[in-house]
Motif scaffolding. Sequence first.
Motif, PDB file in Angstrom:
ATOM      1  N   PRO A 148       0.807  -1.237   0.000  1.00  0.00           N
ATOM      2  CA  PRO A 148       0.000   0.000   0.000  1.00  0.00           C
ATOM      3  C   PRO A 148       0.827   1.268   0.000  1.00  0.00           C
ATOM      4  N   THR A 149       2.114   1.162   0.300  1.00  0.00           N
ATOM      5  CA  THR A 149       2.971   2.352   0.337  1.00  0.00           C
ATOM      6  C   THR A 149       3.875   2.445  -0.887  1.00  0.00           C
ATOM      7  N   HIS A 150       3.612   1.660  -1.911  1.00  0.00           N
ATOM      8  CA  HIS A 150       4.472   1.655  -3.104  1.00  0.00           C
ATOM      9  C   HIS A 150       4.365   3.001  -3.817  1.00  0.00           C
ATOM     10  N   GLN A 151       5.409   3.790  -3.718  1.00  0.00           N
ATOM     11  CA  GLN A 151       5.338   5.168  -4.190  1.00  0.00           C
ATOM     12  C   GLN A 151       5.188   5.285  -5.709  1.00  0.00           C
ATOM     13  N   ASN A 152       5.860   4.414  -6.444  1.00  0.00           N
ATOM     14  CA  ASN A 152       5.753   4.490  -7.897  1.00  0.00           C
ATOM     15  C   ASN A 152       4.345   4.146  -8.373  1.00  0.00           C
ATOM     16  N   ALA A 153       3.730   3.141  -7.738  1.00  0.00           N
ATOM     17  CA  ALA A 153       2.359   2.776  -8.104  1.00  0.00           C
ATOM     18  C   ALA A 153       1.401   3.921  -7.787  1.00  0.00           C
ATOM     19  N   LEU A 154       1.563   4.536  -6.621  1.00  0.00           N
ATOM     20  CA  LEU A 154       0.704   5.663  -6.249  1.00  0.00           C
ATOM     21  C   LEU A 154       0.892   6.839  -7.209  1.00  0.00           C
ATOM     22  N   TYR A 155       2.134   7.129  -7.530  1.00  0.00           N
ATOM     23  CA  TYR A 155       2.409   8.250  -8.419  1.00  0.00           C
ATOM     24  C   TYR A 155       1.807   8.018  -9.803  1.00  0.00           C
ATOM     25  N   ASN A 156       2.116   6.868 -10.399  1.00  0.00           N
ATOM     26  CA  ASN A 156       1.643   6.595 -11.749  1.00  0.00           C
ATOM     27  C   ASN A 156       0.126   6.411 -11.803  1.00  0.00           C
ATOM     28  N   ARG A 157      -0.452   5.920 -10.726  1.00  0.00           N
ATOM     29  CA  ARG A 157      -1.911   5.824 -10.669  1.00  0.00           C
ATOM     30  C   ARG A 157      -2.519   7.225 -10.792  1.00  0.00           C
ATOM     31  N   GLY A 158      -1.915   8.189 -10.087  1.00  0.00           N
ATOM     32  CA  GLY A 158      -2.392   9.559 -10.187  1.00  0.00           C
ATOM     33  C   GLY A 158      -2.232  10.128 -11.582  1.00  0.00           C
ATOM     34  N   VAL A 159      -1.118   9.813 -12.229  1.00  0.00           N
ATOM     35  CA  VAL A 159      -0.871  10.287 -13.597  1.00  0.00           C
ATOM     36  C   VAL A 159      -1.974   9.808 -14.532  1.00  0.00           C
ATOM     37  N   VAL A 160      -2.270   8.503 -14.475  1.00  0.00           N
ATOM     38  CA  VAL A 160      -3.267   7.930 -15.388  1.00  0.00           C
ATOM     39  C   VAL A 160      -4.663   8.482 -15.092  1.00  0.00           C
ATOM     40  N   LEU A 161      -5.010   8.578 -13.816  1.00  0.00           N
ATOM     41  CA  LEU A 161      -6.335   9.089 -13.466  1.00  0.00           C
ATOM     42  C   LEU A 161      -6.510  10.538 -13.909  1.00  0.00           C
ATOM     43  N   LEU A 162      -5.501  11.349 -13.681  1.00  0.00           N
ATOM     44  CA  LEU A 162      -5.599  12.761 -14.042  1.00  0.00           C
ATOM     45  C   LEU A 162      -5.529  12.985 -15.546  1.00  0.00           C
ATOM     46  N   HIS A 163      -4.536  12.410 -16.165  1.00  0.00           N
ATOM     47  CA  HIS A 163      -4.293  12.710 -17.579  1.00  0.00           C
ATOM     48  C   HIS A 163      -5.125  11.880 -18.545  1.00  0.00           C
ATOM     49  N   ASP A 164      -5.183  10.592 -18.325  1.00  0.00           N
ATOM     50  CA  ASP A 164      -5.854   9.708 -19.282  1.00  0.00           C
ATOM     51  C   ASP A 164      -7.347   9.557 -19.020  1.00  0.00           C
ATOM     52  N   LEU A 165      -7.707   9.409 -17.765  1.00  0.00           N
ATOM     53  CA  LEU A 165      -9.115   9.180 -17.437  1.00  0.00           C
ATOM     54  C   LEU A 165      -9.834  10.453 -16.999  1.00  0.00           C
ATOM     55  N   ARG A 166      -9.091  11.541 -16.894  1.00  0.00           N
ATOM     56  CA  ARG A 166      -9.676  12.846 -16.557  1.00  0.00           C
ATOM     57  C   ARG A 166     -10.485  12.802 -15.262  1.00  0.00           C
ATOM     58  N   ALA A 169     -10.466  14.210  -9.113  1.00  0.00           N
ATOM     59  CA  ALA A 169     -10.606  13.895  -7.694  1.00  0.00           C
ATOM     60  C   ALA A 169      -9.830  12.630  -7.328  1.00  0.00           C
ATOM     61  N   ALA A 170      -9.964  11.587  -8.145  1.00  0.00           N
ATOM     62  CA  ALA A 170      -9.272  10.336  -7.866  1.00  0.00           C
ATOM     63  C   ALA A 170      -7.764  10.494  -8.019  1.00  0.00           C
ATOM     64  N   GLY A 171      -7.348  11.286  -9.001  1.00  0.00           N
ATOM     65  CA  GLY A 171      -5.924  11.518  -9.200  1.00  0.00           C
ATOM     66  C   GLY A 171      -5.310  12.250  -8.020  1.00  0.00           C
ATOM     67  N   ILE A 172      -6.007  13.269  -7.549  1.00  0.00           N
ATOM     68  CA  ILE A 172      -5.532  14.009  -6.376  1.00  0.00           C
ATOM     69  C   ILE A 172      -5.453  13.088  -5.170  1.00  0.00           C
ATOM     70  N   GLU A 173      -6.465  12.230  -5.022  1.00  0.00           N
ATOM     71  CA  GLU A 173      -6.480  11.303  -3.885  1.00  0.00           C
ATOM     72  C   GLU A 173      -5.272  10.370  -3.929  1.00  0.00           C
ATOM     73  N   ALA A 174      -4.910   9.909  -5.137  1.00  0.00           N
ATOM     74  CA  ALA A 174      -3.744   9.032  -5.270  1.00  0.00           C
ATOM     75  C   ALA A 174      -2.479   9.756  -4.848  1.00  0.00           C
ATOM     76  N   TRP A 175      -2.359  11.014  -5.255  1.00  0.00           N
ATOM     77  CA  TRP A 175      -1.149  11.771  -4.908  1.00  0.00           C
ATOM     78  C   TRP A 175      -1.136  12.180  -3.439  1.00  0.00           C
ATOM     79  N   GLU A 176      -2.318  12.360  -2.857  1.00  0.00           N
ATOM     80  CA  GLU A 176      -2.358  12.633  -1.417  1.00  0.00           C
ATOM     81  C   GLU A 176      -1.920  11.404  -0.625  1.00  0.00           C
ATOM     82  N   ARG A 177      -2.275  10.236  -1.125  1.00  0.00           N
ATOM     83  CA  ARG A 177      -1.801   9.006  -0.491  1.00  0.00           C
ATOM     84  C   ARG A 177      -0.278   8.914  -0.607  1.00  0.00           C
ATOM     85  N   LEU A 178       0.235   9.304  -1.766  1.00  0.00           N
ATOM     86  CA  LEU A 178       1.683   9.328  -1.959  1.00  0.00           C
ATOM     87  C   LEU A 178       2.345  10.263  -0.954  1.00  0.00           C
ATOM     88  N   LEU A 179       1.766  11.437  -0.771  1.00  0.00           N
ATOM     89  CA  LEU A 179       2.353  12.422   0.138  1.00  0.00           C
ATOM     90  C   LEU A 179       2.323  11.956   1.594  1.00  0.00           C
TER      91      LEU A 179
END
Length: 203
Positions: A148-166, A169-179
Motif C-alpha cells: 500500500p505504500t508503493h510510491q511508484n504505483a501511487l504516483y503513476n496511478r495519479g498520472v493515469v487518473l488525471l491525464h488519461d481518465l480525466r 478527484a481520484a488523481g488528487i487522492e492518489a497523490w495525497e496518499r503518496l504524500l
Amino acid sequence: MAEKARTFSKGEFIGGVVAALAVGFFVGSMFMELRLGALPVAPAGGQAAVQAEGPAGDGHNHAEELARIGELEIALAGKPGDQAAWIELGNLYFDTHQARKSITSYEKAIALGPVSADVWTDLGIMHREAGEPKLAVETFDAALKLDPTHQNALYNRGVVLLHDLRDRAAGIEAWERLLKVNPQARNPEGRSMQGIVDDLKKS
C-alpha cells in the motif's frame, strides 16, 4: 496536445514525463533511475535489422539490450517456466516501448507465481503505454494490494487518473496518499508534489 514520454520502473520510483496539465506543469517521474547495461530493450527475432537508435527512436544505442533479448527468447523457448527470465524480458521490452510484448512477458511471469509490487507497477505502466488506462489503474491497484505504500504505483496511478481518465478527484487522492508516504516527493523538475496537489485543488 502534450505527448507522453517514456515511463519506466525497476523497483524505484519512476514515470516518464507525460502530459502538460491545465495547471501548467509536466507530470513526470519523481526519482529517475536509468536502467543501464543488464536491463530493458527491444524485441528479438530479426533484431539485427533494428537500427542502433532503437525501435523507440529514443536516440540511445540499444545494441547490448537487443542482444540480450535474443538470448532470452532462445532460452525461454526451451525453458518457458523460468519466471525471472520472463520478468527480465518484460523489462527489456519495457525500456524500448515494446508495450504489447512487455505486457505479454510480464503476464507469463505472473502466471508462474507471485511477483513483486514492482513488476505489477511496471505492467501497469505498459498498459498505459499500450493505450489501456483502465487496465493500468487496475494493475497499479494490484501492486498496491501487495504494498500500500508503493510510491511508484501511487504516483503513476495519479498520472493515469488525471491525464488519461480525466478523473481529477481520484488523481488528487492518489497523490495525497503518496504524500502521506513521502511528504517530500517531487516531480522531475524538482517541484514538490504537495505544491502540485495544492495547485490542482485551486484550479
